[in-house]
Design a protein around this motif. Sequence first.
Motif, PDB file in Angstrom:
ATOM      1  N   ALA A 137       0.830  -1.207   0.000  1.00 55.49           N
ATOM      2  CA  ALA A 137       0.000   0.000   0.000  1.00 55.49           C
ATOM      3  C   ALA A 137       0.864   1.256   0.000  1.00 55.49           C
ATOM      4  CB  ALA A 137      -0.928  -0.009   1.218  1.00 55.49           C
ATOM      5  N   LYS A 138       1.901   1.260   0.818  1.00 50.91           N
ATOM      6  CA  LYS A 138       2.762   2.451   0.890  1.00 50.91           C
ATOM      7  C   LYS A 138       3.613   2.596  -0.370  1.00 50.91           C
ATOM      8  CE  LYS A 138       1.137   3.010   5.004  1.00 50.91           C
ATOM      9  NZ  LYS A 138      -0.043   3.890   5.182  1.00 50.91           N
ATOM     10  N   ARG A 139       4.057   1.489  -0.938  1.00 55.98           N
ATOM     11  CA  ARG A 139       4.875   1.572  -2.159  1.00 55.98           C
ATOM     12  C   ARG A 139       4.057   2.094  -3.333  1.00 55.98           C
ATOM     13  NH1 ARG A 139       9.222   3.093  -4.701  1.00 55.98           N
ATOM     14  NH2 ARG A 139      10.021   1.659  -6.278  1.00 55.98           N
ATOM     15  N   LEU A 140       2.774   1.792  -3.385  1.00 53.77           N
ATOM     16  CA  LEU A 140       1.925   2.308  -4.459  1.00 53.77           C
ATOM     17  C   LEU A 140       1.935   3.835  -4.497  1.00 53.77           C
ATOM     18  CD1 LEU A 140      -1.204  -0.042  -4.563  1.00 53.77           C
ATOM     19  CD2 LEU A 140       0.174   0.659  -6.534  1.00 53.77           C
ATOM     20  N   MET A 141       2.153   4.471  -3.366  1.00 54.45           N
ATOM     21  CA  MET A 141       2.219   5.935  -3.327  1.00 54.45           C
ATOM     22  C   MET A 141       3.362   6.444  -4.187  1.00 54.45           C
ATOM     23  SD  MET A 141       1.620   6.593   0.734  1.00 54.45           S
ATOM     24  CE  MET A 141       0.270   5.813   1.612  1.00 54.45           C
ATOM     25  N   ASP A 142       4.482   5.726  -4.199  1.00 54.00           N
ATOM     26  CA  ASP A 142       5.621   6.140  -5.019  1.00 54.00           C
ATOM     27  C   ASP A 142       5.302   6.059  -6.510  1.00 54.00           C
ATOM     28  OD1 ASP A 142       7.282   6.662  -2.836  1.00 54.00           O
ATOM     29  OD2 ASP A 142       7.928   4.571  -2.707  1.00 54.00           O
ATOM     30  N   TYR A 143       4.331   5.225  -6.846  1.00 52.60           N
ATOM     31  CA  TYR A 143       3.902   5.090  -8.239  1.00 52.60           C
ATOM     32  C   TYR A 143       2.761   6.048  -8.585  1.00 52.60           C
ATOM     33  CZ  TYR A 143       6.636   0.771  -8.845  1.00 52.60           C
ATOM     34  OH  TYR A 143       7.649  -0.150  -8.966  1.00 52.60           O
ATOM     35  N   GLY A 144       2.352   6.853  -7.599  1.00 54.41           N
ATOM     36  CA  GLY A 144       1.302   7.839  -7.840  1.00 54.41           C
ATOM     37  C   GLY A 144      -0.104   7.337  -7.631  1.00 54.41           C
ATOM     38  N   PHE A 145      -0.267   6.241  -6.884  1.00 56.95           N
ATOM     39  CA  PHE A 145      -1.595   5.677  -6.665  1.00 56.95           C
ATOM     40  C   PHE A 145      -1.936   5.563  -5.185  1.00 56.95           C
ATOM     41  CE2 PHE A 145      -0.844   3.928 -10.966  1.00 56.95           C
ATOM     42  CZ  PHE A 145      -2.034   4.305 -11.570  1.00 56.95           C
TER      43      PHE A 145
END
Length: 950
Positions: free
Chosen positions: A825-833
Amino acid sequence: MVTDLFASRHIGIRKDDLPKMLQTIGVESIDQLIDETIPGEIKLKKPLDLSKEMSEHEFLSHINALSEKNKVFKTYIGLGYNECITPSVIKRNILENPGWYTAYTPYQAEIAQGRLEALLNFQTMICDLTSMELSNASLLDESTAAAEAMTMLYDVRPREQKKNEVVKFFVSNEVMPQTLSLLQTRSKPLGIELVIGDHETFEFDEGFYGALLQYPGKYGQVCDYRSFVQKAKEKEMKVAVATDILSLVLLTPPGEIGVDVVVGTTQRFGIPLGYGGPHAAFFATREAFKRNIPGRIIGLTKDTDGNPALRMALQTREQHIKRDKATSNICTAQVLLAVMAGAYAVYHGPKGLESIANKVHYNARLLSQLLEKQGFKQLNTSFFDTIKVLVPNTGSLKSIAEKKGINFNFIDTNTVSISVNEATSRDDIKLITSCFNELSESNKLNTIATEIKDVIPYSLLRSTPFLENEVFNSYHSETELMRYLKKLERKDLALNHSMIALGSCTMKLNAASQMLPLSMPAWGNIHPFVPIDQAEGYQIVLRELERDLTEITGFAGTSLQPNSGAQGEYAGLMTIRAYHESRGDIHRNICIIPASAHGTNPASAVMAGMKVVVTKTDDRGNIDMADLQDKVEIHSDNLAALMVTYPSTHGVFESSIKKITQLIHDHGGQVYMDGANMNAQVGLTNPATIGADVCHLNLHKTFAIPHGGGGPGVGPICVAEQLLPFLPGNPVIKTGGEKAISAISGAPWGSSLVCLISYGYIKMLGASGLTNSTKIAILNANYIKNRLSGKFDVLYTGEKGRAAHEMIIDCRPFKVHGIEVTDIAKRLMDYGFHAPTVSFPVAGTLMIEPTESENLDELDRFCDAMIAIRAEIDKSSAKEPDNLLKNAPHTLHMVTNDAWEFPYSRQEAAFPLPYVGENKFWPSVRRVDEAYGDRNLICTCIPIEEYMVV
């Protein structure tokens, strides 16, 4: 593409996209996919009977014409609703800004710091004005907040009081009529006896655990409650006070006289009347009750680097997570409206609020003296904004006032109350007095009194400062506030940035054409208790929306009153309860609920006075028929209802659904269908066809009302013929069935203003557009499912391997790599989601729902991100936790820092795929420390240096 067809603008998938998508899924056509997804026996045999779709231009002309049927009078009815002035800078930059209204509930704190700060401002404002220690981040309306106070105080009774056979709650006769109706609704299932009376003559007998007072009273009288509160304490009674937030600028705050709970509405802090809502209520209490307070609390913590960060505090305490042990079923708030109210306080500051309050109070005193000079007796001895006047005949005054475009509150044949407000001018005062001149046939001049008498005793005047924090003393020009709001907005990821693929929450497009009417004065400035003929435009919209929702669900009637999904659940169960009681089946109190149900389901059942029996789900995620059969037979004589979500919470159309509903009916029960997943039904099947008796609909999901960062929501109920007589009523304006249950929310039609959005959504899509939306939602979900095939396992599918409109992917196998679902969930933030729904309904999973309004490129970007993250997982090791996922999200500060000690590059951290660099979204903090924040609960804006230990 037909440019004036709304469906072509709302639905993201184009005809040219279909070959690729169908090939990926492995079907020849969308119809084949639908046939393999939805059981044939429940598919509709004919299209929806709805009016022909409108273009966006036609709709805007239509809704404007309807608005002109509303009569916007100068309204002084009061009763908790007052005209106010929404600062244009707030209207333009929050209410009309998709950066604010399309955001989701801030469960992912690292990409919601702006909203969280705005809500912390709101909480600080409430704590300051009420002088209480703790405030939540808003509730639905004042009346429901008061009912929550009654039930919370019931829950925290001392052990000795819990032994009492008779449980009584005192309600002052000064309490608003709609609030009293809510208290009646909530108290009955819990066995609480309401005693209504005069607080001055109340006898503090045994059996009373609490009381509710109104400050000022419903007709304006300001009472000194100190003696009452002191006596209540001596008897171990808890006291709640419903108050007017603006009056507390001048009056002694309830917290200073020792009360336990303070509730009210912030509507008059810049929120349009909107024929009843939505408005942000507040709930403030003492820190001793921090684990009992309903709703959400925003609190401060620190991130991985020790820097200050905000998040929703005490999340494991949220009432709906307690399921059948909950004392409240609160699952949402009024975040967008709370943000507006907080911004109103920021913009005006303490001096500005004092100026507004003094103006309102001055005009009320001026009006009182002018009417007394004309010979009318004013009954309130102390008041803030409302006077109560004796007149010879209220019928004659009503006729005179309405001819002048004025509404008063007519209490009885000889008494009227008049509530002045922020928008009341001297000319308005003259117009009001002219009505009384005409009534008395007086020729007296409307002279302005030279000396205005004080009416609030010195002992009841506020003496303590408020809003001293820097944020309330820094942004008083439009430029300053505009930039501050933009600064907050930039910290939040909303739909104007990327897809938010939340399972169960349906984050679809909130079209601009649907939103624009909310800014029209003819919709915003209508009081909920005006005569029906003054709200003809609203009445047409609400009746049409009820008709359309009734058609879509296949039922016999609809109530729009519930103003959240969880409130809709409660309303549906209360109609079932009333139905059984009407047949003499008072003993029917068992509610069967699948283990996979939303947490609000068992909470709502308990609130409705039912006992919860949980039934198992099988390996495919369906209701275990054998277990259900056993439970039904055991509880046959006492079976009240089954609560079922369809398609299931696991994203599957259960083929045995009609057998399930028939089984319940055969044993005398009713079937409640949770409408959370209605986006997979509209136009293809419906609750009536599967055998349900009542369902609620999340208008903020399926029918495109924005989530607003956690609210507003609307949760109307649609019912079968036998439940029609019991639809909820209202004590001021008649609504509901012939045997209506008492009110579910304060206003007759709930949050009427945002119902315009769903009305527009249905009218512009029409039957064909709605049905195609459902088909494309199912198409998009199955496309993502197949694109992720081989990388992630989907937990549950239908009998032919298809998902409904959402699916659950299993992240538990990645624990061997040391990776948890939270890391993804937190890594998706780095992808803009924004992450999909985390660990619901199965721990360690993600539930994904793309909706119909996303285009193929966005679906592919999301899939590319998930596949790239899977590759990162494969490279991770539990023995070496210093990796991309464990360190996510990566902030701008990290990436631009001179020091870089991570075993991967800055580009891998912040720009993992080429598309990310085109529109990079930076999380404003690193991963938040939830446990630290709960151990050190800080829920108001105090200077960081006073409490932050790094």
